[in-house]
Design a protein around this motif. Structure first.
Motif, PDB file in Angstrom:
ATOM      1  N   ASP A  33       1.342  -1.417   0.240  1.00 44.27           N
ATOM      2  CA  ASP A  33       0.233  -0.041  -0.349  1.00 44.27           C
ATOM      3  C   ASP A  33       1.499   1.285  -0.455  1.00 44.27           C
ATOM      4  N   ASN A  35       0.185   5.571  -0.050  1.00 46.74           N
ATOM      5  CA  ASN A  35      -1.481   6.132  -0.432  1.00 46.74           C
ATOM      6  C   ASN A  35      -1.037   7.743  -0.005  1.00 46.74           C
ATOM      7  N   GLY A  50      -8.029   6.651  -0.333  1.00 44.40           N
ATOM      8  CA  GLY A  50      -8.137   5.227  -0.139  1.00 44.40           C
ATOM      9  C   GLY A  50      -6.760   4.820  -1.345  1.00 44.40           C
ATOM     10  N   LYS A 192     -12.160  -1.686  -4.322  1.00 42.10           N
ATOM     11  CA  LYS A 192     -11.107  -0.474  -4.930  1.00 42.10           C
ATOM     12  C   LYS A 192     -11.467  -0.334  -6.772  1.00 42.10           C
TER      13      LYS A 192
END
Length: 204
Positions: A33, A35, A50, A192
């Motif tokens: 991840d 962001n 997200g 997503k």
């Protein structure tokens, strides 16, 4: 002999090669991840909490040429998919987060079959096609992937300052006009992924 004669500037070709190598090294890392994203050039895009960046319709840029041979040996040019929402997923069989997101891409691609959506993988950093083909077989991937071992399509396929892939995995979604509309710099789940695709399907 003067010192200045011994310090001639590096040839342009050498400097260009260094630049390409540096960019390639950035793409070689397999991340999870991420962001945090940033924009360049004159592109005006918004990053959600997200980690998905989007560009408003009317402010989107087109891609450069993204074409070549698929893992199965077929010719594919993303430009031929204009008229559909196109999901471009950068992946490698050696990448853990790529394996984590693969089932979500497979499910979304199967669920959206028959609609105006095309999925195209951009396989990179796999030393040979067999490794990548084994990955596709393991996850029953129903869509083609361009074989981009050295990352040239990824590096040069997206104009500077746009929502380009900056890691592995990355996902870029094009609208029906072939323009860059959304990007995720991380492994994504089905929810997503659909949040990037569904609004574009509704656009006129």
């Amino acid at each position: 002999m003067s010192l200045s004669r011994g310090l001639r500037p590096a040839p342009r070709r050498a400097l260009a090669a260094v630049g390409v190598l540096s960019a390639a090294l950035v793409l070689s890392a397999c991340g999870g991840d991420d962001n945090g994203t940033s924009g360049g050039g004159n592109t005006n895009f918004v990053t959600s909490k997200g980690g998905i960046s989007t560009v408003p319709k009317g402010e989107r840029a087109g891609i450069n040429t993204i074409a070549g041979e698929t893992l199965e040996g077929e010719k594919l040019d993303v430009a031929d998919l204009k008229g559909k929402v196109v999901v471009l997923n950068v992946w490698g069989s050696w990448c853990g987060p790529c394996r984590a997101e693969a089932p979500h891409f497979v499910k979304a691609a199967n669920d959206l079959k028959g609609q105006d959506v095309a999925f195209v993988g951009l396989n990179t950093r796999d030393a040979n096609k067999q490794q990548a083909l084994a990955f596709e077989a393991d996850y029953k991937v129903p869509y083609p992937s361009l074989y981009d071992r050295d990352g040239k399509l990824i590096l040069f396929g997206f104009p500077k300052g746009t929502l380009s892939p900056k890691g592995i995995p990355s996902t870029v979604v094009l609208d029906k006009e072939g323009k860059i509309a959304a990007r995720a710099l991380m492994a994504v789940d089905e929810a997503k992924l659909r949040s990037m695709i569904d609004p574009l399907l509704k656009e006129k």
